[in-house]
Write an enzyme that holds these catalytic residues in place. Structure first.
Site, PDB file in Angstrom:
ATOM      1  N   LYS A  22       0.831  -1.210   0.000  1.00 31.01           N
ATOM      2  CA  LYS A  22       0.000   0.000   0.000  1.00 31.01           C
ATOM      3  C   LYS A  22       0.861   1.254   0.000  1.00 31.01           C
ATOM      4  O   LYS A  22       0.631   2.190  -0.771  1.00 31.01           O
ATOM      5  CB  LYS A  22      -0.915   0.010   1.227  1.00 31.01           C
ATOM      6  CG  LYS A  22      -1.701   1.304   1.411  1.00 31.01           C
ATOM      7  CD  LYS A  22      -2.549   1.266   2.661  1.00 31.01           C
ATOM      8  CE  LYS A  22      -1.788   1.651   3.906  1.00 31.01           C
ATOM      9  NZ  LYS A  22      -1.750   3.120   4.113  1.00 31.01           N
ATOM     10  N   ASN A  23       1.868   1.286   0.878  1.00 37.32           N
ATOM     11  CA  ASN A  23       2.664   2.495   1.035  1.00 37.32           C
ATOM     12  C   ASN A  23       3.500   2.804  -0.201  1.00 37.32           C
ATOM     13  O   ASN A  23       3.925   3.946  -0.385  1.00 37.32           O
ATOM     14  CB  ASN A  23       3.569   2.372   2.260  1.00 37.32           C
ATOM     15  CG  ASN A  23       2.787   2.430   3.563  1.00 37.32           C
ATOM     16  OD1 ASN A  23       1.639   2.877   3.576  1.00 37.32           O
ATOM     17  ND2 ASN A  23       3.383   1.985   4.641  1.00 37.32           N
ATOM     18  N   ARG A  94      -4.320  10.685   3.826  1.00 41.63           N
ATOM     19  CA  ARG A  94      -3.199  11.621   3.839  1.00 41.63           C
ATOM     20  C   ARG A  94      -2.321  11.518   2.589  1.00 41.63           C
ATOM     21  O   ARG A  94      -1.819  12.522   2.092  1.00 41.63           O
ATOM     22  CB  ARG A  94      -2.321  11.369   5.062  1.00 41.63           C
ATOM     23  CG  ARG A  94      -2.954  11.689   6.387  1.00 41.63           C
ATOM     24  CD  ARG A  94      -1.938  11.554   7.497  1.00 41.63           C
ATOM     25  NE  ARG A  94      -0.756  12.343   7.215  1.00 41.63           N
ATOM     26  CZ  ARG A  94      -0.635  13.638   7.463  1.00 41.63           C
ATOM     27  NH1 ARG A  94      -1.633  14.289   8.006  1.00 41.63           N
ATOM     28  NH2 ARG A  94       0.474  14.287   7.182  1.00 41.63           N
ATOM     29  N   CYS A 118      -4.195  13.171  12.198  1.00 39.92           N
ATOM     30  CA  CYS A 118      -4.804  11.835  12.163  1.00 39.92           C
ATOM     31  C   CYS A 118      -4.693  11.221  13.537  1.00 39.92           C
ATOM     32  O   CYS A 118      -4.096  11.785  14.440  1.00 39.92           O
ATOM     33  CB  CYS A 118      -4.139  10.955  11.101  1.00 39.92           C
ATOM     34  SG  CYS A 118      -2.535  10.324  11.564  1.00 39.92           S
ATOM     35  N   ARG A 123       1.736  14.410  12.165  1.00 44.14           N
ATOM     36  CA  ARG A 123       2.408  14.116  10.899  1.00 44.14           C
ATOM     37  C   ARG A 123       2.322  15.318   9.934  1.00 44.14           C
ATOM     38  O   ARG A 123       1.726  15.232   8.860  1.00 44.14           O
ATOM     39  CB  ARG A 123       1.811  12.867  10.240  1.00 44.14           C
ATOM     40  CG  ARG A 123       1.984  11.626  11.107  1.00 44.14           C
ATOM     41  CD  ARG A 123       1.931  10.350  10.317  1.00 44.14           C
ATOM     42  NE  ARG A 123       0.588   9.972   9.971  1.00 44.14           N
ATOM     43  CZ  ARG A 123       0.261   8.830   9.360  1.00 44.14           C
ATOM     44  NH1 ARG A 123       1.211   7.985   9.019  1.00 44.14           N
ATOM     45  NH2 ARG A 123      -0.990   8.546   9.066  1.00 44.14           N
ATOM     46  N   PRO A 124       2.897  16.472  10.316  1.00 38.87           N
ATOM     47  CA  PRO A 124       2.778  17.660   9.481  1.00 38.87           C
ATOM     48  C   PRO A 124       3.524  17.507   8.160  1.00 38.87           C
ATOM     49  O   PRO A 124       4.413  16.668   8.018  1.00 38.87           O
ATOM     50  CB  PRO A 124       3.426  18.752  10.340  1.00 38.87           C
ATOM     51  CG  PRO A 124       4.376  18.021  11.231  1.00 38.87           C
ATOM     52  CD  PRO A 124       3.719  16.698  11.506  1.00 38.87           C
ATOM     53  N   VAL A 125       3.139  18.382   7.192  1.00 40.10           N
ATOM     54  CA  VAL A 125       3.724  18.297   5.852  1.00 40.10           C
ATOM     55  C   VAL A 125       4.728  19.421   5.613  1.00 40.10           C
ATOM     56  O   VAL A 125       5.085  19.701   4.476  1.00 40.10           O
ATOM     57  CB  VAL A 125       2.627  18.337   4.769  1.00 40.10           C
ATOM     58  CG1 VAL A 125       1.723  17.118   4.885  1.00 40.10           C
ATOM     59  CG2 VAL A 125       1.804  19.624   4.879  1.00 40.10           C
ATOM     60  N   ASP A 126       5.215  20.051   6.677  1.00 37.82           N
ATOM     61  CA  ASP A 126       6.118  21.174   6.484  1.00 37.82           C
ATOM     62  C   ASP A 126       7.409  20.766   5.778  1.00 37.82           C
ATOM     63  O   ASP A 126       7.970  21.547   4.999  1.00 37.82           O
ATOM     64  CB  ASP A 126       6.426  21.871   7.812  1.00 37.82           C
ATOM     65  CG  ASP A 126       7.025  20.939   8.853  1.00 37.82           C
ATOM     66  OD1 ASP A 126       6.607  19.764   8.893  1.00 37.82           O
ATOM     67  OD2 ASP A 126       7.898  21.374   9.617  1.00 37.82           O
ATOM     68  N   LEU A 127       7.895  19.552   6.011  1.00 36.13           N
ATOM     69  CA  LEU A 127       9.113  19.115   5.325  1.00 36.13           C
ATOM     70  C   LEU A 127       8.900  19.011   3.818  1.00 36.13           C
ATOM     71  O   LEU A 127       9.797  19.316   3.030  1.00 36.13           O
ATOM     72  CB  LEU A 127       9.587  17.761   5.872  1.00 36.13           C
ATOM     73  CG  LEU A 127      10.058  17.707   7.326  1.00 36.13           C
ATOM     74  CD1 LEU A 127      10.681  16.353   7.621  1.00 36.13           C
ATOM     75  CD2 LEU A 127      11.035  18.822   7.638  1.00 36.13           C
ATOM     76  N   ASP A 309       4.880   0.510  11.980  1.00 35.26           N
ATOM     77  CA  ASP A 309       3.640  -0.073  11.470  1.00 35.26           C
ATOM     78  C   ASP A 309       3.448  -1.536  11.891  1.00 35.26           C
ATOM     79  O   ASP A 309       2.422  -2.135  11.577  1.00 35.26           O
ATOM     80  CB  ASP A 309       3.590   0.023   9.939  1.00 35.26           C
ATOM     81  CG  ASP A 309       3.181   1.413   9.466  1.00 35.26           C
ATOM     82  OD1 ASP A 309       2.750   2.228  10.309  1.00 35.26           O
ATOM     83  OD2 ASP A 309       3.280   1.684   8.264  1.00 35.26           O
ATOM     84  N   ILE A 331       8.530   6.881  16.751  1.00 37.17           N
ATOM     85  CA  ILE A 331       8.168   7.484  15.459  1.00 37.17           C
ATOM     86  C   ILE A 331       6.940   8.375  15.578  1.00 37.17           C
ATOM     87  O   ILE A 331       6.963   9.545  15.197  1.00 37.17           O
ATOM     88  CB  ILE A 331       7.918   6.384  14.397  1.00 37.17           C
ATOM     89  CG1 ILE A 331       9.130   5.434  14.311  1.00 37.17           C
ATOM     90  CG2 ILE A 331       7.646   7.027  13.044  1.00 37.17           C
ATOM     91  CD1 ILE A 331      10.427   6.080  13.890  1.00 37.17           C
ATOM     92  N   ARG A 401      -8.437  -0.144   4.905  1.00 36.98           N
ATOM     93  CA  ARG A 401      -7.503   0.788   4.291  1.00 36.98           C
ATOM     94  C   ARG A 401      -6.184   0.105   3.940  1.00 36.98           C
ATOM     95  O   ARG A 401      -5.453   0.594   3.069  1.00 36.98           O
ATOM     96  CB  ARG A 401      -7.222   1.968   5.219  1.00 36.98           C
ATOM     97  CG  ARG A 401      -8.394   2.923   5.399  1.00 36.98           C
ATOM     98  CD  ARG A 401      -7.992   4.124   6.235  1.00 36.98           C
ATOM     99  NE  ARG A 401      -6.721   4.659   5.754  1.00 36.98           N
ATOM    100  CZ  ARG A 401      -5.660   4.864   6.530  1.00 36.98           C
ATOM    101  NH1 ARG A 401      -5.689   4.570   7.806  1.00 36.98           N
ATOM    102  NH2 ARG A 401      -4.553   5.358   6.008  1.00 36.98           N
TER     103      ARG A 401
END
Length: 425
Positions: A22-23, A94, A118, A123-127, A309, A331, A401
């Site tokens: 999936k990933n 996401r 979530c 899990r921000p997207v700033d990077l 995971d 993590i 999912r």
């Protein structure tokens, strides 16, 4: 709404096929936006998340042909009809945020909803955004949307991530392949899914080197072409079924699983007393259910360390160990939410911040439990396989999912597990 009912106590014996990751599949789907030729993905998992991504890509103008019998997905982005990914689409999953980079690289602009938080942490997207800014993109955030533009094209840059991020590494790769000049990604994630994405991009004509190491070098090209690419096997799915067999006992061959992708898990399982053996067809898991497991201490880390995971599923196994195990989660925050649900079955788990102490018990007793996220949901299934009596797992839409045909795969190996509609109040 569906629920899963498990009558525990049956060992698992047989063969479980491992499907595409999936990933990896989600980022490969986003890669279809990078060129006007068809991208064909084989070994494609049919999951709620991959279906959400198909819906989003179709809304952007991608022609979709999904032959599920052969696990083949054909995506043809001959023209980009829209560069807007709305909140109603991105909020469902996401990973759909990853269309931003390919749209920015190919079209020069995009408007994509922020995915929000979530259940297992922010899990921000700033990077991601800082990487695009380093490549010359102008970025504005307004009313919950990222508006990005690079009308003269992205430029290669040297980008050093302050901490290892799988999502940011993959997203930067998706943008950099069409940037002008060279891009160097330092402190990159090293997961097998990143190498899989690089293999696909290179087959499309990209020039990516070093994927799977901490430094990835990308020479930008002016255009990409279509290709056919098999999605790498899902190491998290493989690890989950390995832990199910270890917990319930029995003898299971995980067809298509790769030991080199699961080294840290295999070390923990062997330390717990489980027999794990690599074979030509995959990975074999054996355990005599009459013998108690041994306690093990471990902590989650970026690959090649122990995967976050698989933390919840391993906790379920260690509930049956003869002694005390310690688990440190490094993590994600909030990733012990399965512990109170396991306690409903009789598990003894004490959580202190990012550490959980699991004191093994002789037995668990089935009870109604509620899934809080994808990995937590399957940890409850694993516990239910070895518990006495019936375990009822509610809110299994989380499970859908990330796991395709879970009940069928387990039933084929002797588990007593069924899906049914939840009773309405």
């Amino acid at each position: 709404m569906d629920r899963i009912v498990i009558s525990g106590g049956s060992p698992l014996n047989g063969i479980i096929p491992i499907y595409g990751a999936k990933n990896s599949a989600l980022k490969l789907q986003a890669a279809a936006l990078l060129c006007g030729d068809p991208l064909i993905l084989e070994n494609m998992p049919d999951l709620a998340d991959t279906r959400f991504m198909v819906q989003l890509l179709a809304s952007l103008g991608v022609e979709i042909t999904w032959i599920k019998e052969t696990r083949t997905l054909r995506m043809h982005a001959a023209e980009i009809a829209s560069t807007i990914a709305p909140y109603d689409q991105v909020r469902k999953m996401r990973a759909s945020f990853n269309v931003l980079g390919p749209l920015l690289a190919r079209v020069g602009h995009a408007t994509v909803s922020l995915p929000g938080g979530c259940a297992i942490g922010a899990r921000p997207v700033d990077l991601h955004l800082k990487a695009f800014e380093a490549m010359g993109a102008d970025i504005v955030i307004e009313q919950g949307y990222v508006k990005a533009a690079a009308l003269r094209g992205l430029r290669g840059a040297e980008i050093e991530f302050p901490f290892v991020s799988v999502g940011a590494t993959e997203h930067a790769m998706l943008a950099a392949v069409l940037a002008q000049g060279d891009t160097v990604l330092k402190n990159s994630a090293r997961e097998p899914e990143i190498a899989d994405l690089a293999d696909c991009l290179n087959a499309m004509g990209a020039r990516v080197e070093g994927a799977g190491t901490s430094e990835i070098r990308i020479k930008g090209v002016t255009s990409l072409k279509g290709t056919k690419h098999p999605v790498v096997g899902d190491r998290i799915e493989a690890g989950t079924y390995a832990l199910a067999a270890a917990t319930a006992g029995g003898d299971v061959l995980l067809s298509g699983a790769r030991a080199e992708h699961l080294g840290a898990l295999i070390d923990v399982m062997k330390a717990a007393g489980v027999e794990v053996r690599a074979e030509d067809r995959g990975l074999r898991i054996k355990r005599d259910a009459s013998k108690r497991l041994k306690p093990v201490d471990f902590e989650t880390e970026p690959f090649p360390g122990f995967p976050t995971d698989l933390q919840a599923q391993t906790m379920a196994m260690l509930c049956f160990a003869d002694g005390q195990s310690r688990i440190r989660e490094t993590i994600f925050e909030n990733r012990f939410m399965h512990a109170p649900e396991l306690a409903r079955l009789g598990a003894q788990i004490a959580v202190h911040g990012n550490e959980a102490v699991v004191t093994g018990v002789d037995r668990l007793i089935g009870a109604p439990v509620m899934a809080t996220d994808l990995r937590a949901s399957v940890s409850l299934v694993i516990a239910g396989l070895a518990a006495e009596g019936d375990t009822i797992v509610n809110r299994v839409y989380h499970l859908d999912r990330g796991f395709e045909g879970l009940e069928g795969k387990l039933s084929a190996c002797g588990a007593r597990i069924v899906r049914e509609k939840e009773e309405q109040a």
